[in-house]
Design a protein around this motif. Structure first.
Motif, PDB file in Angstrom:
ATOM      1  N   ASP A 223      38.900  38.886  24.732  1.00  0.00           N
ATOM      2  CA  ASP A 223      40.132  38.801  25.510  1.00  0.00           C
ATOM      3  C   ASP A 223      39.844  38.014  26.791  1.00  0.00           C
ATOM      4  OD1 ASP A 223      42.432  39.131  26.980  1.00  0.00           O
ATOM      5  OD2 ASP A 223      42.752  41.212  26.335  1.00  0.00           O
ATOM      6  N   TYR A 224      40.096  36.722  26.740  1.00  0.00           N
ATOM      7  CA  TYR A 224      39.754  35.827  27.855  1.00  0.00           C
ATOM      8  C   TYR A 224      40.489  36.217  29.137  1.00  0.00           C
ATOM      9  CZ  TYR A 224      39.400  31.494  30.572  1.00  0.00           C
ATOM     10  OH  TYR A 224      39.184  30.580  31.571  1.00  0.00           O
ATOM     11  N   GLU A 225      41.798  36.419  29.020  1.00  0.00           N
ATOM     12  CA  GLU A 225      42.578  36.722  30.222  1.00  0.00           C
ATOM     13  C   GLU A 225      42.150  38.049  30.843  1.00  0.00           C
ATOM     14  OE1 GLU A 225      44.370  34.811  32.005  1.00  0.00           O
ATOM     15  OE2 GLU A 225      44.478  33.144  30.587  1.00  0.00           O
ATOM     16  N   ALA A 226      41.849  39.029  30.003  1.00  0.00           N
ATOM     17  CA  ALA A 226      41.395  40.322  30.533  1.00  0.00           C
ATOM     18  C   ALA A 226      40.077  40.152  31.268  1.00  0.00           C
ATOM     19  CB  ALA A 226      41.244  41.332  29.401  1.00  0.00           C
ATOM     20  N   MET A 227      39.198  39.315  30.709  1.00  0.00           N
ATOM     21  CA  MET A 227      37.910  39.061  31.368  1.00  0.00           C
ATOM     22  C   MET A 227      38.135  38.421  32.741  1.00  0.00           C
ATOM     23  SD  MET A 227      34.689  36.784  30.024  1.00  0.00           S
ATOM     24  CE  MET A 227      35.180  35.176  30.646  1.00  0.00           C
ATOM     25  N   MET A 228      39.023  37.438  32.796  1.00  0.00           N
ATOM     26  CA  MET A 228      39.273  36.744  34.064  1.00  0.00           C
ATOM     27  C   MET A 228      39.923  37.680  35.083  1.00  0.00           C
ATOM     28  SD  MET A 228      37.959  33.820  33.708  1.00  0.00           S
ATOM     29  CE  MET A 228      38.518  33.019  35.205  1.00  0.00           C
ATOM     30  N   GLU A 229      40.817  38.561  34.600  1.00  0.00           N
ATOM     31  CA  GLU A 229      41.523  39.445  35.524  1.00  0.00           C
ATOM     32  C   GLU A 229      40.655  40.592  36.015  1.00  0.00           C
ATOM     33  OE1 GLU A 229      45.263  40.805  33.894  1.00  0.00           O
ATOM     34  OE2 GLU A 229      45.738  38.701  33.432  1.00  0.00           O
ATOM     35  N   ASN A 230      39.857  41.155  35.112  1.00  0.00           N
ATOM     36  CA  ASN A 230      39.144  42.375  35.476  1.00  0.00           C
ATOM     37  C   ASN A 230      37.766  42.142  36.052  1.00  0.00           C
ATOM     38  OD1 ASN A 230      41.291  43.890  34.539  1.00  0.00           O
ATOM     39  ND2 ASN A 230      40.517  43.825  32.437  1.00  0.00           N
ATOM     40  N   ALA A 231      37.101  41.073  35.613  1.00  0.00           N
ATOM     41  CA  ALA A 231      35.723  40.891  36.046  1.00  0.00           C
ATOM     42  C   ALA A 231      35.624  40.192  37.395  1.00  0.00           C
ATOM     43  CB  ALA A 231      34.935  40.105  34.998  1.00  0.00           C
ATOM     44  N   ALA A 232      36.603  39.372  37.723  1.00  0.00           N
ATOM     45  CA  ALA A 232      36.485  38.590  38.961  1.00  0.00           C
ATOM     46  C   ALA A 232      37.431  39.124  40.043  1.00  0.00           C
ATOM     47  CB  ALA A 232      36.752  37.127  38.661  1.00  0.00           C
ATOM     48  N   TYR A 233      37.980  38.236  40.819  1.00  0.00           N
ATOM     49  CA  TYR A 233      38.867  38.592  41.916  1.00  0.00           C
ATOM     50  C   TYR A 233      40.183  37.856  41.740  1.00  0.00           C
ATOM     51  CZ  TYR A 233      34.512  40.269  43.982  1.00  0.00           C
ATOM     52  OH  TYR A 233      33.333  40.928  44.199  1.00  0.00           O
ATOM     53  N   SER A 234      41.243  38.400  42.367  1.00  0.00           N
ATOM     54  CA  SER A 234      42.545  37.746  42.256  1.00  0.00           C
ATOM     55  C   SER A 234      42.546  36.476  43.111  1.00  0.00           C
ATOM     56  CB  SER A 234      43.640  38.692  42.749  1.00  0.00           C
ATOM     57  OG  SER A 234      43.538  38.824  44.160  1.00  0.00           O
ATOM     58  N   LEU A 235      43.554  35.636  42.883  1.00  0.00           N
ATOM     59  CA  LEU A 235      43.676  34.389  43.642  1.00  0.00           C
ATOM     60  C   LEU A 235      43.726  34.672  45.149  1.00  0.00           C
ATOM     61  CD1 LEU A 235      44.058  31.290  43.356  1.00  0.00           C
ATOM     62  CD2 LEU A 235      46.516  31.693  43.230  1.00  0.00           C
ATOM     63  N   ASP A 236      44.470  35.699  45.550  1.00  0.00           N
ATOM     64  CA  ASP A 236      44.561  36.040  46.980  1.00  0.00           C
ATOM     65  C   ASP A 236      43.222  36.501  47.522  1.00  0.00           C
ATOM     66  OD1 ASP A 236      47.178  35.352  47.037  1.00  0.00           O
ATOM     67  OD2 ASP A 236      47.954  37.407  46.852  1.00  0.00           O
ATOM     68  N   GLU A 237      42.528  37.338  46.741  1.00  0.00           N
ATOM     69  CA  GLU A 237      41.214  37.815  47.196  1.00  0.00           C
ATOM     70  C   GLU A 237      40.229  36.654  47.344  1.00  0.00           C
ATOM     71  OE1 GLU A 237      40.957  42.302  45.249  1.00  0.00           O
ATOM     72  OE2 GLU A 237      40.731  40.558  43.944  1.00  0.00           O
ATOM     73  N   VAL A 238      40.257  35.747  46.367  1.00  0.00           N
ATOM     74  CA  VAL A 238      39.353  34.587  46.431  1.00  0.00           C
ATOM     75  C   VAL A 238      39.647  33.762  47.681  1.00  0.00           C
ATOM     76  CG1 VAL A 238      38.736  32.393  45.324  1.00  0.00           C
ATOM     77  CG2 VAL A 238      38.931  34.458  43.943  1.00  0.00           C
ATOM     78  N   GLY A 239      40.943  33.569  47.961  1.00  0.00           N
ATOM     79  CA  GLY A 239      41.335  32.815  49.163  1.00  0.00           C
ATOM     80  C   GLY A 239      40.781  33.461  50.422  1.00  0.00           C
ATOM     81  N   GLU A 240      40.864  34.778  50.466  1.00  0.00           N
ATOM     82  CA  GLU A 240      40.364  35.523  51.635  1.00  0.00           C
ATOM     83  C   GLU A 240      38.840  35.383  51.766  1.00  0.00           C
ATOM     84  OE1 GLU A 240      41.109  40.023  52.386  1.00  0.00           O
ATOM     85  OE2 GLU A 240      42.996  39.062  51.782  1.00  0.00           O
TER      86      GLU A 240
ATOM     87  N   TYR B 257      29.159  29.760  35.183  1.00  0.00           N
ATOM     88  CA  TYR B 257      30.092  30.032  34.081  1.00  0.00           C
ATOM     89  C   TYR B 257      30.612  31.467  34.017  1.00  0.00           C
ATOM     90  CZ  TYR B 257      28.153  25.525  33.019  1.00  0.00           C
ATOM     91  OH  TYR B 257      27.754  24.222  33.124  1.00  0.00           O
ATOM     92  N   THR B 258      30.357  32.245  35.073  1.00  0.00           N
ATOM     93  CA  THR B 258      30.931  33.598  35.126  1.00  0.00           C
ATOM     94  C   THR B 258      32.386  33.497  35.578  1.00  0.00           C
ATOM     95  OG1 THR B 258      30.326  33.810  37.435  1.00  0.00           O
ATOM     96  CG2 THR B 258      28.729  34.643  35.818  1.00  0.00           C
ATOM     97  N   PRO B 259      33.157  34.574  35.415  1.00  0.00           N
ATOM     98  CA  PRO B 259      34.519  34.568  35.951  1.00  0.00           C
ATOM     99  C   PRO B 259      34.553  34.320  37.469  1.00  0.00           C
ATOM    100  CG  PRO B 259      34.251  36.365  34.404  1.00  0.00           C
ATOM    101  CD  PRO B 259      32.888  35.774  34.609  1.00  0.00           C
ATOM    102  N   PHE B 260      33.481  34.700  38.197  1.00  0.00           N
ATOM    103  CA  PHE B 260      33.459  34.439  39.649  1.00  0.00           C
ATOM    104  C   PHE B 260      33.475  32.942  39.917  1.00  0.00           C
ATOM    105  CE2 PHE B 260      30.495  38.025  38.754  1.00  0.00           C
ATOM    106  CZ  PHE B 260      31.374  39.043  39.083  1.00  0.00           C
ATOM    107  N   GLY B 261      32.628  32.226  39.165  1.00  0.00           N
ATOM    108  CA  GLY B 261      32.506  30.774  39.354  1.00  0.00           C
ATOM    109  C   GLY B 261      33.803  30.049  39.062  1.00  0.00           C
ATOM    110  N   ILE B 262      34.557  30.551  38.108  1.00  0.00           N
ATOM    111  CA  ILE B 262      35.824  29.885  37.741  1.00  0.00           C
ATOM    112  C   ILE B 262      36.955  30.308  38.669  1.00  0.00           C
ATOM    113  CG2 ILE B 262      37.468  29.452  35.867  1.00  0.00           C
ATOM    114  CD1 ILE B 262      34.438  28.413  35.545  1.00  0.00           C
ATOM    115  N   ALA B 263      37.005  31.608  38.980  1.00  0.00           N
ATOM    116  CA  ALA B 263      38.056  32.091  39.897  1.00  0.00           C
ATOM    117  C   ALA B 263      37.952  31.356  41.234  1.00  0.00           C
ATOM    118  CB  ALA B 263      37.918  33.600  40.098  1.00  0.00           C
ATOM    119  N   GLY B 264      36.745  31.004  41.620  1.00  0.00           N
ATOM    120  CA  GLY B 264      36.540  30.299  42.890  1.00  0.00           C
ATOM    121  C   GLY B 264      37.246  28.952  42.940  1.00  0.00           C
ATOM    122  N   ILE B 265      37.434  28.332  41.788  1.00  0.00           N
ATOM    123  CA  ILE B 265      38.057  26.996  41.755  1.00  0.00           C
ATOM    124  C   ILE B 265      39.580  27.090  41.683  1.00  0.00           C
ATOM    125  CG2 ILE B 265      37.993  24.720  40.615  1.00  0.00           C
ATOM    126  CD1 ILE B 265      35.386  25.622  39.301  1.00  0.00           C
TER     127      ILE B 265
END
Lengths: 474, 109
Positions: A36-53, A202-210
């Protein structure tokens, strides 16, 4: 005594990665193949707002969007009347480490610190090393960068040598290696020895950051032009840049903005070859990463790659080394902006793509990178000549990776070569069949494959059937 | 006898090691890569006096202790901006002539 042999270390890969990344990928797994790609991105990393902060706190992001009026003029000058989109560039060189990679590193280093790791490690020859080193310095963690630098004679390409220097300048230990995929083996050994966080690209952190890069483009274009961008050109290598930028644009409401990937064409050069290693002027943003990572993302240091470019690419184009050097020169001479060549891969493609678009359309080039000693056309071309590569003025069609760098004489000679995404999808499916030894697939597995390459399930079924895989009826 | 260079305790140095010998490389690497060893270089502070070519333990920027053959004392950087590239000088000249305001443009011919 721990077994330090190649086979011994590789057999412990999963446990080392689990400990050093802290993501239980099993949680998102759906049987033998799908997840479940979307679940991985949502649960393992941070939200767009959190990343911005997280990024704001360390001075990352919120880079300027510059309109390239003279390069727009260049596109119009070589286009049919009424054509030639407005070209903007996101000046990512303004990030603390000099490239967009600071966005990925900020999130990974933040996460490492929050979870009590004393240091971070990244295996990379690129700008990402400098980004992790910069963030580790800022956030107070130790840092080791494992870098592929030299051929077997100890000769290093100036751009890679410079990136190593920058990592050292930012306080990192740099483990410099000769060419070869066993870089990963060395990284695993070091992770085991130090207990550091694996700041994998290639972790969800690395992608959420972009994702913030995409959302910032959406916001800045809206503010300047009162509308979303029509297309964004993204330099494509490992897939993170495409994936993160596209996701950010979509989250900011730009679902119809076309995502165009661009890579430097290095067809014919083997990335793990000792001989070929120093016969290329580009160490990233090229087809040696772009094609294999698009057609099989899960070839990385983590079990499931969060960078999945075929989910997002609308088009994928190739450009030559000579064309990128040409546009690097044009950016400096006509816009007064001196930036590193590799980051100008998408810029070179953009001038060609802008010609196909109407004058009132908006095209965004989503990165630049820092320039300096080694990371500049003159040292890179000087090195190319010393390595036996011919450098000449001429039609880009005469460019032969590793042999000839043909620098266009005029903008009319710039062109892009299409990489057929349909063929890329077929290649992905062939890889999936081989990797998972598929004789048959379930309906859910077909749906996963279809979403991973953005195809209709019916097309996936047809190709799988041709490959001899037994498929259920739709 | 030529004088061997010796590092002092605490000096910034570089050591070298073989990570994987030729013949023990990963399966599937290209032939030319399989025939050479995988080598590693790391920099750090010397823990004791040693001559170039002998084994030395260093402490790296991350605080790791690494032992290898001393290959350089005070290793520097040699990369720079290379030589002027005639092809790019030509490109620059043509671009400026073509796109700059003709009135004020310098005559570069």
């Amino acid at each position: 005594m721990t077994d330090r042999s190649y086979e011994g270390v590789m057999s412990r890969k999963n446990e080392i990665i689990l400990k050093s990344v802290g993501i239980d990928y099993e949680k998102f797994s759906q049987g033998r193949m799908a997840f479940d790609y979307e679940a991985m991105m949502e649960n393992a990393a941070y939200s767009l707002d959190e990343v911005g902060e997280i990024q704001r706190a360390v001075g990352v992001g919120n880079t300027p969007l510059l309109e390239l009026k003279n390069l727009t003029q260049m596109a119009r000058d070589t286009a049919p009347r009424g054509y030639g989109a407005r070209i903007f560039v996101k000046d990512e060189a303004a990030n603390p480490s000099g490239s967009f990679k600071a966005r990925r590193a900020a999130v990974s280093v933040y996460h490492a610190k929050k979870n009590g790791f004393t240091g971070v490690l990244a295996a990379t020859s690129g700008n990402y090393g400098a980004a992790v080193a910069s963030q580790a310095a800022m956030q107070g963690l130790n840092c080791i960068i494992v870098q592929e630098v030299y051929d077997s004679k100890g000769v290093g390409q100036p751009e890679i040598v410079e990136k190593g220097r920058k990592c050292e300048a930012l306080g990192a230990e740099v483990v410099q290696l000769t060419v070869g995929p066993e870089l990963f083996y060395t990284a695993l050994l070091l992770l085991e020895e130090t207990g550091y966080f694996n700041a994998s690209l290639y972790t969800p952190f690395g992608i959420a950051g972009i994702e913030t890069l995409g959302s910032e483009i959406a916001g800045q274009v809206q503010q300047r032009c009162g509308r979303p961008p029509d297309a964004v050109v993204v330099t494509h290598a490992g897939g993170g840049n495409v994936t993160g930028t596209a996701r950010g644009l979509i989250k900011a409401g730009c679902a119809s903005t076309r995502i165009i990937g661009a890579s430097v064409d290095l067809t014919g050069l083997h990335m793990a070859s000792d001989r070929d290693f120093n016969r290329k002027s580009f160490t990233t943003g090229h087809t040696g990463f772009g094609v294999p990572f698009a057609t099989w993302p899960d070839r990385t240091d983590v079990p499931r790659n969060a960078a999945r470019p075929l989910r997002y690419l609308d088009r994928y184009v190739l450009i030559t080394q000579g064309e990128v050097f040409y546009m690097t020169e044009a950016l400096a001479q006509l816009e007064g902006i001196e930036r590193g060549p590799a980051g100008n891969t998408s810029l070179a493609a953009a001038v060609v793509i802008a010609r196909e678009m109407k004058e009132d359309e908006i095209l965004v080039v989503q990165e630049t990178e820092y320039t300096g000693a080694g990371k500049h056309p003159s040292p890179q071309l000087t090195f190319a000549v010393q390595s036996g590569v011919e450098v000449k003025l001429g039609d880009p069609a005469e460019d032969v990776p590793g042999k000839v760098i043909a620098i266009p004489r005029c903008p009319e000679q710039l062109r892009v070569r299409e990489f057929d995404l349909k063929e890329a999808g077929c290649s992905y499916l062939r890889n999936a069949v081989r990797h998972f030894r598929l004789d048959d697939v379930s309906r859910a597995e077909m749906a996963f494959l279809a979403s991973d390459i953005r195809w209709d399930v019916g097309d996936v079924r047809r190709v799988l059937t041709e490959l001899g895989v037994s498929c259920p009826n739709l | 006898m030529p004088e061997r260079k010796t590092c002092k305790i605490g000096q910034w140095v570089q050591v070298h090691r073989i990570v994987l010998e030729a013949g023990h490389r990963a399966q599937g690497v290209p032939e030319d890569t399989a025939q050479v060893p995988m080598q590693m270089w790391v920099k750090g502070f010397a823990q004791y006096e040693a001559t170039v070519g002998s084994q030395l333990t260093i402490v790296t920027a991350a605080g790791r202790r690494v032992t290898g053959e001393l290959v350089a004392i005070h290793p520097g950087y040699e990369h720079g901006f290379g030589q002027p590239v005639p092809e790019l000088l030509e490109v620059a000249r043509e671009l400026r002539q073509r796109y700059r305001n003709r009135k004020g443009a310098p005559d570069l011919d």
